[in-house]
Design an enzyme around this catalytic site. Structure first.
Site, PDB file in Angstrom:
ATOM      1  N   GLY A 160      26.522  27.467  34.148  1.00  0.00           N
ATOM      2  CA  GLY A 160      25.580  28.585  34.125  1.00  0.00           C
ATOM      3  C   GLY A 160      25.124  28.983  35.514  1.00  0.00           C
ATOM      4  N   THR A 216      27.391  28.828  29.297  1.00  0.00           N
ATOM      5  CA  THR A 216      25.989  28.471  28.995  1.00  0.00           C
ATOM      6  C   THR A 216      25.588  29.179  27.709  1.00  0.00           C
ATOM      7  OG1 THR A 216      23.676  28.742  29.668  1.00  0.00           O
ATOM      8  CG2 THR A 216      25.221  30.309  30.612  1.00  0.00           C
ATOM      9  N   ASP A 264      22.687  30.197  27.186  1.00  0.00           N
ATOM     10  CA  ASP A 264      21.520  31.037  27.483  1.00  0.00           C
ATOM     11  C   ASP A 264      21.808  32.533  27.635  1.00  0.00           C
ATOM     12  OD1 ASP A 264      20.040  28.778  27.380  1.00  0.00           O
ATOM     13  OD2 ASP A 264      19.267  28.884  29.419  1.00  0.00           O
ATOM     14  N   ARG A 319      14.698  29.013  28.372  1.00  0.00           N
ATOM     15  CA  ARG A 319      13.494  28.800  29.186  1.00  0.00           C
ATOM     16  C   ARG A 319      13.097  30.069  29.929  1.00  0.00           C
ATOM     17  NH1 ARG A 319      14.158  22.847  30.532  1.00  0.00           N
ATOM     18  NH2 ARG A 319      16.072  23.449  31.558  1.00  0.00           N
ATOM     19  N   GLU A 322      11.759  28.958  23.795  1.00  0.00           N
ATOM     20  CA  GLU A 322      11.007  27.849  24.406  1.00  0.00           C
ATOM     21  C   GLU A 322      10.263  28.293  25.677  1.00  0.00           C
ATOM     22  OE1 GLU A 322      15.056  25.945  26.378  1.00  0.00           O
ATOM     23  OE2 GLU A 322      13.407  24.612  25.910  1.00  0.00           O
ATOM     24  N   ARG A 378       4.647  26.535   9.161  1.00  0.00           N
ATOM     25  CA  ARG A 378       5.431  25.353   9.557  1.00  0.00           C
ATOM     26  C   ARG A 378       6.195  25.646  10.836  1.00  0.00           C
ATOM     27  NH1 ARG A 378       2.615  23.392   6.239  1.00  0.00           N
ATOM     28  NH2 ARG A 378       3.206  21.996   4.536  1.00  0.00           N
TER      29      ARG A 378
HETATM   30  N1  LIG Z   1      20.611  26.305  44.421  1.00  0.00           N
HETATM   31  C1  LIG Z   1      21.480  25.322  44.179  1.00  0.00           C
HETATM   32  N2  LIG Z   1      22.185  24.760  45.184  1.00  0.00           N
HETATM   33  C2  LIG Z   1      23.074  23.777  44.948  1.00  0.00           C
HETATM   34  N3  LIG Z   1      23.333  23.282  43.732  1.00  0.00           N
HETATM   35  C3  LIG Z   1      22.680  23.802  42.697  1.00  0.00           C
HETATM   36  C4  LIG Z   1      21.714  24.847  42.851  1.00  0.00           C
HETATM   37  N4  LIG Z   1      21.215  25.152  41.645  1.00  0.00           N
HETATM   38  C5  LIG Z   1      21.821  24.324  40.773  1.00  0.00           C
HETATM   39  N5  LIG Z   1      22.710  23.520  41.383  1.00  0.00           N
HETATM   40  C6  LIG Z   1      23.550  22.475  40.786  1.00  0.00           C
HETATM   41  O1  LIG Z   1      24.072  22.907  39.542  1.00  0.00           O
HETATM   42  C7  LIG Z   1      23.679  21.991  38.517  1.00  0.00           C
HETATM   43  C8  LIG Z   1      23.590  22.696  37.197  1.00  0.00           C
HETATM   44  O2  LIG Z   1      22.570  23.690  37.245  1.00  0.00           O
HETATM   45  P1  LIG Z   1      21.589  23.914  36.012  1.00  0.00           P
HETATM   46  O3  LIG Z   1      20.643  24.977  36.418  1.00  0.00           O
HETATM   47  O4  LIG Z   1      21.029  22.607  35.586  1.00  0.00           O
HETATM   48  O5  LIG Z   1      22.543  24.366  34.817  1.00  0.00           O
HETATM   49  P2  LIG Z   1      23.363  25.720  34.557  1.00  0.00           P
HETATM   50  O6  LIG Z   1      24.509  25.752  35.487  1.00  0.00           O
HETATM   51  O7  LIG Z   1      23.807  25.577  33.147  1.00  0.00           O
HETATM   52  O8  LIG Z   1      22.407  26.848  34.771  1.00  0.00           O
HETATM   53  C9  LIG Z   1      22.383  21.395  39.046  1.00  0.00           C
HETATM   54  O9  LIG Z   1      22.097  20.152  38.455  1.00  0.00           O
HETATM   55  C10 LIG Z   1      22.689  21.236  40.522  1.00  0.00           C
HETATM   56  O10 LIG Z   1      23.471  20.093  40.773  1.00  0.00           O
HETATM   57  O1  LIG Z   2      19.732  19.632  28.438  1.00  0.00           O
HETATM   58  P1  LIG Z   2      18.367  19.766  29.015  1.00  0.00           P
HETATM   59  O2  LIG Z   2      18.325  19.192  30.384  1.00  0.00           O
HETATM   60  O3  LIG Z   2      17.317  19.239  28.106  1.00  0.00           O
HETATM   61  O4  LIG Z   2      18.055  21.311  29.220  1.00  0.00           O
HETATM   62  C1  LIG Z   2      17.668  22.205  28.241  1.00  0.00           C
HETATM   63  C2  LIG Z   2      18.016  23.603  28.695  1.00  0.00           C
HETATM   64  O5  LIG Z   2      19.421  23.753  28.706  1.00  0.00           O
HETATM   65  C3  LIG Z   2      19.810  24.925  28.018  1.00  0.00           C
HETATM   66  O6  LIG Z   2      20.203  24.551  26.720  1.00  0.00           O
HETATM   67  C4  LIG Z   2      20.980  25.569  28.683  1.00  0.00           C
HETATM   68  O7  LIG Z   2      20.615  25.973  29.969  1.00  0.00           O
HETATM   69  P2  LIG Z   2      21.614  25.846  31.167  1.00  0.00           P
HETATM   70  O8  LIG Z   2      22.868  26.559  30.769  1.00  0.00           O
HETATM   71  O9  LIG Z   2      20.915  26.514  32.307  1.00  0.00           O
HETATM   72  O10 LIG Z   2      21.897  24.411  31.408  1.00  0.00           O
HETATM   73  C5  LIG Z   2      18.526  25.767  27.972  1.00  0.00           C
HETATM   74  O11 LIG Z   2      18.500  26.707  26.918  1.00  0.00           O
HETATM   75  C6  LIG Z   2      17.483  24.696  27.832  1.00  0.00           C
HETATM   76  O12 LIG Z   2      16.252  25.146  28.284  1.00  0.00           O
HETATM   77 MG   LIG Z   3      21.054  27.950  33.637  1.00  0.00          MG
END
Ligand SMILES: Nc1ncnc2c1ncn2[C@@H]1O[C@H](COP(=O)(O)OP(=O)(O)O)[C@@H](O)[C@H]1O
Ligand SMILES: O=P(O)(O)OC[C@H]1O[C@](O)(COP(=O)(O)O)[C@@H](O)[C@@H]1O
Ligand SMILES: [Mg+2]
Length: 320
Positions: A102, A125, A127, A171, A222, A244
């Protein structure tokens, strides 16, 4: 021979496996060596990778989750961690890394590209929070899972003449709530993008009751800034109804990907390999007007997700 690595990162999403399979098989078909990197950026830092052949990705197309595992990597957020990742890439002689994840994972890939690594990003993702693409891999499956849950909740909600608050993921982006609200016939949706007060939701519930509605479904993302238990309490106190709470949580992230997610994953994998084979890098693959294309990664990441206010207003009109 071109050598590439593929990893999945961030929250898993149904269809990630289909994307991995596509990258491996389309890559091999074009004469590439493809390495699977385990646990996202964590595995890249620790050198946890192995070459994958066509058979290594057999029987995963239909499975949710990711065979490569995934992680949120704190170490990769640091310059030192990313430099270690670059060392792994150099040690294995990888020409490019395909990142399936994502917005956070894309931001990480952009940082890698600043260190001279060739990257190619595929949107995985639930999201749907990447503005440059009309859909992300896993979103369709997740919303269908929510719809299935709402259908079941309606039965019991109606029998008991209750109101049910359904908390869904998201989120920062309310797309899961919004789409489930439209397709699931919710009375109201509460999203991070809209500052909506609980009073208007209560009015909606009471008006519905006065018109003979037997149940009401409120979908809350959420990221809406109010605790769900607190919301249930407030609605119950203000409407005098039995309310509920159902928190769908990780149920939404599992399960077999839908046709739409399998197709998107496969087409993104195909495009990623096609572009790498043509010598192009640092792209984000996405869906625009029905076409799967590669966009400049930095620009794609900077595109903010446009909130569909019209769709949001439709929920209220439809449920009057
Ligand atoms: N600004 C950033 N710079 C470097 N790495 C990043 C940055 N943002 C996120 N990452 C890396 O990408 C991983 C996944 O990002 P995250 O936001 O948790 O999930 P998603 O890719 O699903 O949005 C993070 O745990 C981190 O290691
Ligand atoms: O798996 P975790 O760390 O509890 O994170 C939950 C979050 O991950 C998601 O399921 C997916 O988000 P990302 O794709 O940014 O990881 C969100 O909808 C949720 O808020
Ligand atoms: Mg994300």
């Amino acid at each position: 021979m071109m050598k590439i690595g593929v990893l999945t990162s961030g929250g898993d999403s149904p269809g990630m496996n289909a994307a991995v399979r596509a990258v491996v098989r389309f890559g091999i078909a074009r004469g590439m060596k493809v390495y699977g990197i385990y646990r996202g950026y964590e595995g890249l830092i620790d050198g946890e990778l192995e070459e994958l052949d066509r058979r290594a990705v057999g029987d995963i197309l239909q499975r949710g989750g990711t065979m490569l595992k995934t992680a949120r990597s704190e170490r990769f957020m640091t310059e030192a961690g990313r430099r270690k990742a670059v060392t792994t890439i150099e040690t294995f002689g990888l020409d490019a890394i395909v990142v399936i994840g994502g917005n956070g994972s894309f931001a990480g890939a952009l940082e890698l590209s600043r260190l001279g690594v060739n990257v190619m990003c595929i949107p995985g993702t639930i999201d749907n929070d990447l503005g440059y693409t009309e859909s992300t891999i896993g979103f369709d499956t997740a919303v269908n899972t929510v719809l299935d849950a709402i259908t079941r909740i309606r039965d019991t909600s109606s029998s008991h003449e209750r109101t049910t608050v359904v908390e869904v993921m998201g989120r920062h982006c309310g797309d899961i709530a919004l789409y489930a609200g439209i397709a699931g016939g919710a009375e109201a949706v509460l999203l991070p993008e809209v500052d909506r007060d609980v009073n208007s939701v209560c009015r909606k519930i009471i008006e519905g009751c006065n018109q003979g509605k037997q149940h009401s479904i409120i979908i809350k993302a959420e990221g809406y800034p109010m605790d769900s238990q607190e919301l249930v309490k407030e609605i119950s106190e203000r409407t005098g109804r039995s309310v509920r709470l159902v928190v769908l949580s990780y149920l939404q992230r599992g399960g077999s990907p839908t046709l739409q997610d399998r197709m998107l994953a496969t087409r993104c994998g195909d495009k990623a390999i096609e572009l790498l084979d043509a010598g192009l890098t640092n792209k984000a693959i996405g869906l625009v007007d029905g076409k799967v294309l590669g966009f400049n990664l930095k620009e794609a990441l900077a595109e903010t997700q446009e909130f569909d206010r019209h769709l949001y207003e439709c929920v209220d009109v439809l449920s009057r």
